[in-house]
Write a protein that holds these residues in place. Structure first.
Motif, PDB file in Angstrom:
ATOM      1  N   ALA A  11     -21.931 -25.444 -16.803  1.00  0.00           N
ATOM      2  CA  ALA A  11     -20.532 -25.035 -16.714  1.00  0.00           C
ATOM      3  C   ALA A  11     -19.529 -26.157 -16.946  1.00  0.00           C
ATOM      4  CB  ALA A  11     -20.279 -24.390 -15.354  1.00  0.00           C
ATOM      5  N   ALA A  12     -19.955 -27.416 -16.965  1.00  0.00           N
ATOM      6  CA  ALA A  12     -19.008 -28.512 -17.192  1.00  0.00           C
ATOM      7  C   ALA A  12     -19.231 -29.232 -18.513  1.00  0.00           C
ATOM      8  CB  ALA A  12     -19.079 -29.526 -16.052  1.00  0.00           C
ATOM      9  N   ASP A  13     -20.367 -29.032 -19.160  1.00  0.00           N
ATOM     10  CA  ASP A  13     -20.679 -29.809 -20.368  1.00  0.00           C
ATOM     11  C   ASP A  13     -19.607 -29.664 -21.442  1.00  0.00           C
ATOM     12  OD1 ASP A  13     -23.127 -30.833 -19.413  1.00  0.00           O
ATOM     13  OD2 ASP A  13     -24.171 -29.001 -19.984  1.00  0.00           O
ATOM     14  N   PHE A  14     -19.094 -28.466 -21.615  1.00  0.00           N
ATOM     15  CA  PHE A  14     -18.098 -28.246 -22.668  1.00  0.00           C
ATOM     16  C   PHE A  14     -16.805 -29.001 -22.383  1.00  0.00           C
ATOM     17  CE2 PHE A  14     -16.950 -24.938 -19.621  1.00  0.00           C
ATOM     18  CZ  PHE A  14     -15.563 -24.855 -19.704  1.00  0.00           C
ATOM     19  N   TRP A  16     -16.451 -32.080 -20.653  1.00  0.00           N
ATOM     20  CA  TRP A  16     -16.602 -33.520 -20.911  1.00  0.00           C
ATOM     21  C   TRP A  16     -16.717 -33.804 -22.406  1.00  0.00           C
ATOM     22  CZ3 TRP A  16     -15.490 -34.036 -16.208  1.00  0.00           C
ATOM     23  CH2 TRP A  16     -16.241 -33.518 -15.143  1.00  0.00           C
ATOM     24  N   ARG A  17     -17.570 -33.054 -23.082  1.00  0.00           N
ATOM     25  CA  ARG A  17     -18.012 -33.429 -24.418  1.00  0.00           C
ATOM     26  C   ARG A  17     -17.174 -32.836 -25.547  1.00  0.00           C
ATOM     27  NH1 ARG A  17     -22.128 -33.375 -20.807  1.00  0.00           N
ATOM     28  NH2 ARG A  17     -23.775 -34.921 -21.077  1.00  0.00           N
ATOM     29  N   ALA A  18     -16.574 -31.675 -25.325  1.00  0.00           N
ATOM     30  CA  ALA A  18     -15.860 -30.995 -26.408  1.00  0.00           C
ATOM     31  C   ALA A  18     -14.494 -30.479 -26.002  1.00  0.00           C
ATOM     32  CB  ALA A  18     -16.712 -29.832 -26.933  1.00  0.00           C
ATOM     33  N   GLY A  19     -14.008 -30.884 -24.819  1.00  0.00           N
ATOM     34  CA  GLY A  19     -12.714 -30.389 -24.357  1.00  0.00           C
ATOM     35  C   GLY A  19     -11.574 -30.710 -25.298  1.00  0.00           C
ATOM     36  N   GLY A  20     -11.631 -31.866 -25.941  1.00  0.00           N
ATOM     37  CA  GLY A  20     -10.579 -32.231 -26.888  1.00  0.00           C
ATOM     38  C   GLY A  20     -10.577 -31.331 -28.109  1.00  0.00           C
ATOM     39  N   ALA A  21     -11.760 -31.078 -28.657  1.00  0.00           N
ATOM     40  CA  ALA A  21     -11.858 -30.195 -29.828  1.00  0.00           C
ATOM     41  C   ALA A  21     -11.385 -28.793 -29.486  1.00  0.00           C
ATOM     42  CB  ALA A  21     -13.300 -30.163 -30.335  1.00  0.00           C
ATOM     43  N   ILE A  22     -11.752 -28.314 -28.296  1.00  0.00           N
ATOM     44  CA  ILE A  22     -11.336 -26.978 -27.881  1.00  0.00           C
ATOM     45  C   ILE A  22      -9.821 -26.907 -27.771  1.00  0.00           C
ATOM     46  CG2 ILE A  22     -11.436 -25.291 -26.007  1.00  0.00           C
ATOM     47  CD1 ILE A  22     -14.271 -26.463 -25.372  1.00  0.00           C
ATOM     48  N   TRP A  30      -6.287 -21.354 -33.123  1.00  0.00           N
ATOM     49  CA  TRP A  30      -7.664 -20.909 -33.300  1.00  0.00           C
ATOM     50  C   TRP A  30      -8.122 -20.125 -32.074  1.00  0.00           C
ATOM     51  CZ3 TRP A  30     -11.755 -23.360 -36.626  1.00  0.00           C
ATOM     52  CH2 TRP A  30     -11.210 -24.043 -37.715  1.00  0.00           C
ATOM     53  N   ARG A  31      -9.053 -19.213 -32.297  1.00  0.00           N
ATOM     54  CA  ARG A  31      -9.750 -18.547 -31.203  1.00  0.00           C
ATOM     55  C   ARG A  31     -10.960 -19.402 -30.850  1.00  0.00           C
ATOM     56  NH1 ARG A  31     -12.920 -12.673 -31.332  1.00  0.00           N
ATOM     57  NH2 ARG A  31     -13.372 -12.601 -29.079  1.00  0.00           N
ATOM     58  N   MET A  32     -10.937 -19.989 -29.656  1.00  0.00           N
ATOM     59  CA  MET A  32     -12.022 -20.855 -29.221  1.00  0.00           C
ATOM     60  C   MET A  32     -12.810 -20.150 -28.112  1.00  0.00           C
ATOM     61  SD  MET A  32     -11.911 -23.436 -31.186  1.00  0.00           S
ATOM     62  CE  MET A  32     -13.156 -24.412 -30.341  1.00  0.00           C
ATOM     63  N   VAL A  33     -14.098 -19.960 -28.364  1.00  0.00           N
ATOM     64  CA  VAL A  33     -14.975 -19.251 -27.432  1.00  0.00           C
ATOM     65  C   VAL A  33     -16.035 -20.219 -26.922  1.00  0.00           C
ATOM     66  CG1 VAL A  33     -16.630 -17.362 -27.152  1.00  0.00           C
ATOM     67  CG2 VAL A  33     -14.573 -17.035 -28.557  1.00  0.00           C
ATOM     68  N   VAL A  34     -16.200 -20.272 -25.610  1.00  0.00           N
ATOM     69  CA  VAL A  34     -17.201 -21.120 -24.968  1.00  0.00           C
ATOM     70  C   VAL A  34     -18.224 -20.234 -24.281  1.00  0.00           C
ATOM     71  CG1 VAL A  34     -17.638 -22.863 -23.200  1.00  0.00           C
ATOM     72  CG2 VAL A  34     -15.559 -22.997 -24.598  1.00  0.00           C
ATOM     73  N   VAL A  35     -19.497 -20.449 -24.599  1.00  0.00           N
ATOM     74  CA  VAL A  35     -20.598 -19.768 -23.923  1.00  0.00           C
ATOM     75  C   VAL A  35     -21.330 -20.802 -23.080  1.00  0.00           C
ATOM     76  CG1 VAL A  35     -22.761 -18.508 -24.194  1.00  0.00           C
ATOM     77  CG2 VAL A  35     -20.854 -18.067 -25.760  1.00  0.00           C
ATOM     78  N   LEU A  78     -13.992 -17.812 -22.126  1.00  0.00           N
ATOM     79  CA  LEU A  78     -15.215 -18.275 -21.491  1.00  0.00           C
ATOM     80  C   LEU A  78     -16.169 -17.110 -21.273  1.00  0.00           C
ATOM     81  CD1 LEU A  78     -16.697 -20.701 -20.165  1.00  0.00           C
ATOM     82  CD2 LEU A  78     -15.603 -20.018 -18.010  1.00  0.00           C
ATOM     83  N   ARG A  79     -17.424 -17.301 -21.696  1.00  0.00           N
ATOM     84  CA  ARG A  79     -18.470 -16.313 -21.465  1.00  0.00           C
ATOM     85  C   ARG A  79     -19.572 -17.000 -20.666  1.00  0.00           C
ATOM     86  NH1 ARG A  79     -18.902 -13.373 -27.486  1.00  0.00           N
ATOM     87  NH2 ARG A  79     -16.623 -13.033 -27.725  1.00  0.00           N
ATOM     88  N   LEU A  80     -19.706 -16.622 -19.407  1.00  0.00           N
ATOM     89  CA  LEU A  80     -20.662 -17.259 -18.509  1.00  0.00           C
ATOM     90  C   LEU A  80     -21.944 -16.449 -18.413  1.00  0.00           C
ATOM     91  CD1 LEU A  80     -18.315 -18.313 -15.565  1.00  0.00           C
ATOM     92  CD2 LEU A  80     -19.376 -19.821 -17.249  1.00  0.00           C
ATOM     93  N   MET A  81     -23.054 -17.127 -18.613  1.00  0.00           N
ATOM     94  CA  MET A  81     -24.365 -16.543 -18.388  1.00  0.00           C
ATOM     95  C   MET A  81     -24.989 -17.245 -17.181  1.00  0.00           C
ATOM     96  SD  MET A  81     -25.811 -16.189 -22.276  1.00  0.00           S
ATOM     97  CE  MET A  81     -24.927 -15.204 -23.491  1.00  0.00           C
ATOM     98  N   GLU A  82     -26.021 -16.669 -16.634  1.00  0.00           N
ATOM     99  CA  GLU A  82     -26.636 -17.263 -15.446  1.00  0.00           C
ATOM    100  C   GLU A  82     -28.147 -17.343 -15.628  1.00  0.00           C
ATOM    101  OE1 GLU A  82     -25.308 -16.059 -11.620  1.00  0.00           O
ATOM    102  OE2 GLU A  82     -23.255 -15.672 -12.281  1.00  0.00           O
ATOM    103  N   HIS A  83     -28.552 -18.272 -16.499  1.00  0.00           N
ATOM    104  CA  HIS A  83     -29.979 -18.478 -16.743  1.00  0.00           C
ATOM    105  C   HIS A  83     -30.570 -19.567 -15.853  1.00  0.00           C
ATOM    106  CE1 HIS A  83     -30.156 -15.592 -19.898  1.00  0.00           C
ATOM    107  NE2 HIS A  83     -29.278 -16.218 -20.651  1.00  0.00           N
ATOM    108  N   GLY A  84     -29.777 -20.044 -14.891  1.00  0.00           N
ATOM    109  CA  GLY A  84     -30.283 -21.068 -13.990  1.00  0.00           C
ATOM    110  C   GLY A  84     -30.346 -22.432 -14.659  1.00  0.00           C
ATOM    111  N   ASP A  85     -30.697 -23.425 -13.876  1.00  0.00           N
ATOM    112  CA  ASP A  85     -30.831 -24.777 -14.404  1.00  0.00           C
ATOM    113  C   ASP A  85     -31.879 -25.515 -13.580  1.00  0.00           C
ATOM    114  OD1 ASP A  85     -29.204 -24.964 -12.065  1.00  0.00           O
ATOM    115  OD2 ASP A  85     -28.391 -26.890 -12.728  1.00  0.00           O
TER     116      ASP A  85
END
Length: 236
Positions: A11-14, A16-22, A30-35, A78-85
């Motif tokens: 839930a946080a990777d996007f 740190w790593r791509a927040g600027g691009a988003i 642009w329509r920006m979608v995060v999964v 934001l589209r949240l899935m719950e596949h665990g970690d």
């Protein structure tokens, strides 16, 4: 409306790593979608687990709220899935659903993890899932009759310890115009507060490299490695 897709392990990777691009593309219309494939409730939430009486459901609720707040700051759906970690397991149905999402969005690019992170198998799995979904989205035999996607560029964002991941950036994105927005998104991720300054320093380091390679002053940047070759009509 042009679109971009980010496929994030936790839930946080996007953020740190791509927040600027988003934020940059969202600001340009642009329509920006995060999964997010996981909330990062086990391995990415140590600060929360130190609180007395903490439960898995409370951690998940906290991480869900943080991710939603950060996505709102950045201007993303934001589209949240719950596949665990730790460990993450992603079924084929999710890969096929991602392929259909790529067809739905017809994104101009996909951002996801890089291969070879020896400390985080979830990141490596997410990179493979994103790549497989992109390939399936082009297969005419998958859901025949639906419009297929084109050969969407995949850009792999920065792993946490690049020296051990074999990651070598070949794209620098100037995020000066939206860095304060990215920083505000950082501040929504309270469960990983220790990473706020780490990724701020990373943006400054990449900004310096972008300045050296681009010939104009850039203070903050994000770096990416292309998964597939770039096709051009001119080299100028």
């Amino acid at each position: 409306m042009p679109a971009g897709l980010v496929i994030s392990a936790h839930a946080a990777d996007f953020v740190w790593r791509a927040g600027g691009a988003i934020a940059l593309h969202a600001a340009q219309g642009w329509r920006m979608v995060v999964v997010c494939l996981s909330l990062g409730e086990r391995g990415e939430s140590a600060k929360l687990w130190r609180e007395p009486g903490m439960t898995l459901e409370r951690v998940k609720a906290n991480r869900r709220a943080e991710a939603e707040a950060a996505a709102h700051v950045l201007g993303a759906e934001l589209r949240l899935m719950e596949h665990g970690d730790y460990p993450m397991r992603v079924p084929d149905d999710t890969i096929l659903a991602l392929a259909d999402a790529i067809r739905e969005l017809q994104p101009s690019f996909i951002l996801s993890h890089a291969p070879g992170d020896p400390w985080n198998f979830d990141h490596e799995l997410t990179r493979r899932v994103a790549q497989e979904a992109q390939i399936i989205s082009q297969a005419r035999g998958h859901n025949p009759g639906l419009a297929v996607a084109g050969p969407t560029p995949v850009l792999m964002y920065e792993p946490h310890q690049t020296e051990w991941a074999g990651w070598r950036p070949d794209v620098y994105l100037d995020i000066d115009a939206v860095f304060e927005t990215k920083r505000r998104a950082f501040e929504q991720m309270g469960a990983q507060e220790w990473l706020w300054d780490y990724w701020t320093r990373a943006a400054a380091q990449r900004g310096n490299q972008a300045w050296l390679n681009g010939g104009r002053k850039i203070v903050h940047a994000e770096a990416y490695q292309r998964l597939f070759p770039q096709v051009a009509t001119t080299l100028g």
